[in-house]
Design an enzyme around this catalytic site. Structure first.
Site, short mmCIF file in Angstrom:
data_model
loop_
_atom_site.label_atom_id
_atom_site.label_comp_id
_atom_site.label_asym_id
_atom_site.label_seq_id
_atom_site.Cartn_x
_atom_site.Cartn_y
_atom_site.Cartn_z
N SER A 282 8.15 -7.65 28.40
CA SER A 282 7.59 -7.45 29.74
C SER A 282 6.08 -7.56 29.62
O SER A 282 5.45 -6.66 29.04
CB SER A 282 7.93 -6.05 30.27
N LYS B 243 10.09 -8.67 37.17
CA LYS B 243 10.18 -7.44 36.36
C LYS B 243 9.18 -6.39 36.86
O LYS B 243 9.49 -5.20 36.94
CB LYS B 243 9.92 -7.79 34.89
N LYS C 248 2.02 0.68 30.93
CA LYS C 248 1.62 -0.71 30.64
C LYS C 248 2.12 -1.66 31.73
O LYS C 248 1.40 -2.54 32.19
CB LYS C 248 2.17 -1.05 29.25
P1 NAD Z 1 9.28 -1.69 20.31
O1 NAD Z 1 7.89 -1.19 20.21
O2 NAD Z 1 10.43 -0.83 19.89
O3 NAD Z 1 9.43 -3.09 19.51
C1 NAD Z 1 8.42 -4.08 19.42
C2 NAD Z 1 8.53 -4.74 18.04
O4 NAD Z 1 7.57 -5.81 17.96
C3 NAD Z 1 8.21 -3.78 16.88
O5 NAD Z 1 9.26 -3.81 15.94
C4 NAD Z 1 6.90 -4.36 16.30
O6 NAD Z 1 6.78 -4.17 14.91
C5 NAD Z 1 7.03 -5.83 16.65
N1 NAD Z 1 5.77 -6.57 16.67
C6 NAD Z 1 4.60 -6.23 17.26
N2 NAD Z 1 3.69 -7.21 17.11
C7 NAD Z 1 4.30 -8.19 16.41
C8 NAD Z 1 3.89 -9.49 15.95
N3 NAD Z 1 2.64 -9.95 16.19
N4 NAD Z 1 4.77 -10.24 15.28
C9 NAD Z 1 6.04 -9.79 15.03
N5 NAD Z 1 6.49 -8.59 15.44
C10 NAD Z 1 5.63 -7.79 16.13
O7 NAD Z 1 9.45 -2.13 21.85
P2 NAD Z 1 10.82 -2.31 22.68
O8 NAD Z 1 11.20 -1.03 23.30
O9 NAD Z 1 11.78 -3.09 21.86
O10 NAD Z 1 10.26 -3.21 23.89
C11 NAD Z 1 9.96 -4.59 23.75
C12 NAD Z 1 9.62 -5.13 25.13
O11 NAD Z 1 10.74 -4.96 26.01
C13 NAD Z 1 8.43 -4.45 25.82
O12 NAD Z 1 7.67 -5.39 26.51
C14 NAD Z 1 9.10 -3.46 26.76
O13 NAD Z 1 8.29 -3.15 27.89
C15 NAD Z 1 10.34 -4.25 27.16
N6 NAD Z 1 11.46 -3.42 27.62
C16 NAD Z 1 11.81 -2.29 26.93
C17 NAD Z 1 12.86 -1.52 27.42
C18 NAD Z 1 13.27 -0.23 26.70
O14 NAD Z 1 14.02 0.55 27.30
N7 NAD Z 1 12.83 0.01 25.47
C19 NAD Z 1 13.57 -1.89 28.56
C20 NAD Z 1 13.23 -3.07 29.19
C21 NAD Z 1 12.16 -3.83 28.72
#
Ligand code: NAD
Length: 295
Positions: free
Chosen positions: A95, A170, A238
């Site tokens: 997102s 979104k 965010k």
């Molecule tokens: P998270 O923080 O658990 O996972 C993000 C991952 O990205 C981490 O493992 C991190 O190490 C990795 N990362 C960061 N920078 C990187 C790079 N340059 N190269 C490779 N890997 C990298 O986050 P999440 O909860 O999985 O969310 C991911 C996205 O999905 C976000 O944008 C969030 O807003 C969206 N989202 C999350 C949810 C939820 O309930 N968690 C629901 C809908 C949408």
């Protein structure tokens, strides 16, 4: 299909597992080695970098925290675009700001690489079940090619317009959720302060016009004093920041979104950034010296 997956966090791990279960060949990468180890143990192939992943994939999916991470992972040194062949497809499912999605799409286009922005709604449980709602921006022809992958991760995938439209959709979703949680918080604080049982009030209203998926999910959490995430305050802050930036670029005023974002910042400042976004109720409770719970 040969699929690359970059970003193996709360969402990326189960999403990549579902792609593998559907029979696709997965190459995965995350900057945190432990996250890669976990997914490789399930039978995917380790990528050495984002570029290595894209070089071995027809479609590369990114699932990262926010726009700066996506821009770094796709267009930065050793990023997806250093490895991707012309004609391959990048799908960002994070997102992020629609403006950032359009910048990444332009960088992809300059290398002959197709791009879709495809953020999701549903959180970890639906990522695990493979029942996410996927909102997509990009070209119909590219969407059609990626549809089997969306089918493995979600129960619906809707093309809502050109690149950026997925994230606009979104953000619209996130506004509705945040402002609804704020309304539920104020309503249950009022009921509790007036000496009523908030659960009785919840049950009385949930079948009427005030009923919503948000009410059904979040009121029991508030009343049960359970703020374990689900979806974190920090991430919702965010999203609303990205919504306000997009709105500002169009000279659109979103007063209630702005207020909700300020509340989320206040919660982060007093140590509640990692809690579920239903902790918006805590802000209202603190102001009113009241705790939403059964008498
Ligand atoms: P998270 O923080 O658990 O996972 C993000 C991952 O990205 C981490 O493992 C991190 O190490 C990795 N990362 C960061 N920078 C990187 C790079 N340059 N190269 C490779 N890997 C990298 O986050 P999440 O909860 O999985 O969310 C991911 C996205 O999905 C976000 O944008 C969030 O807003 C969206 N989202 C999350 C949810 C939820 O309930 N968690 C629901 C809908 C949408």
């Amino acid at each position: 299909m040969k699929v690359g997956f970059v970003g193996l966090g709360i969402m990326g791990k189960p999403m990549s597992r579902n792609l593998m279960k559907a029979g696709h060949d997965l190459v995965v990468y995350d900057i945190v080695a432990g996250a890669v180890d976990e997914v490789v143990a399930d039978g995917t192939v380790r990528g050495e970098s984002a570029a290595d992943v894209s070089a071995r994939s027809e479609v590369t999916i990114t699932m990262l925290p926010d726009g700066p991470e996506v821009e770094m992972a796709v267009t930065g040194p050793g990023g997806v675009l250093s490895g991707a062949a012309a004609g391959s497809i990048v799908v960002d499912m994070s997102s992020i700001s629609p403006l950032a999605a359009q910048r990444v799409a332009a960088a992809c286009a300059a290398k002959g690489v197709e791009f879709l922005d495809a953020p999701v709604s549903g959180g970890e449980p639906k990522a695990v079940d493979g029942t996410l709602a996927i909102m997509v921006g990009g070209r119909q022809e590219v969407f059609d090619k990626v549809l089997p992958l969306f089918g493995a991760m979600g129960s619906s995938a809707t093309l809502t317009g050109p690149v950026g439209a997925g994230n606009v959709t979104k953000l619209a979703n996130q506004i509705m959720v945040a402002v609804n949680i704020a309304g539920v918080s104020e309503a249950l604080a009022l009921a509790t302060k007036a000496g009523l049982d908030p659960e009785v009030v919840f049950n009385a209203v949930k079948g009427g016009l005030a009923g919503s998926t948000v009410l059904n999910a979040k009121a029991p959490m508030m009343i049960g004093r359970n703020f374990k995430p689900g979806f974190r305050v920090r991430l919702h802050q965010k999203d609303l920041r990205n919504a306000l930036l997009a709105a500002e670029s169009m000279k659109l005023s979103l007063p209630f979104t702005s207020l909700a974002q300020q509340v989320l910042i206040a919660l982060m400042n007093n140590g509640r950034g990692e809690l579920d976004h239903s902790a918006i109720a805590n802000f209202i409770e603190d102001m009113g010296s009241v705790e939403i719970k059964r008498p």
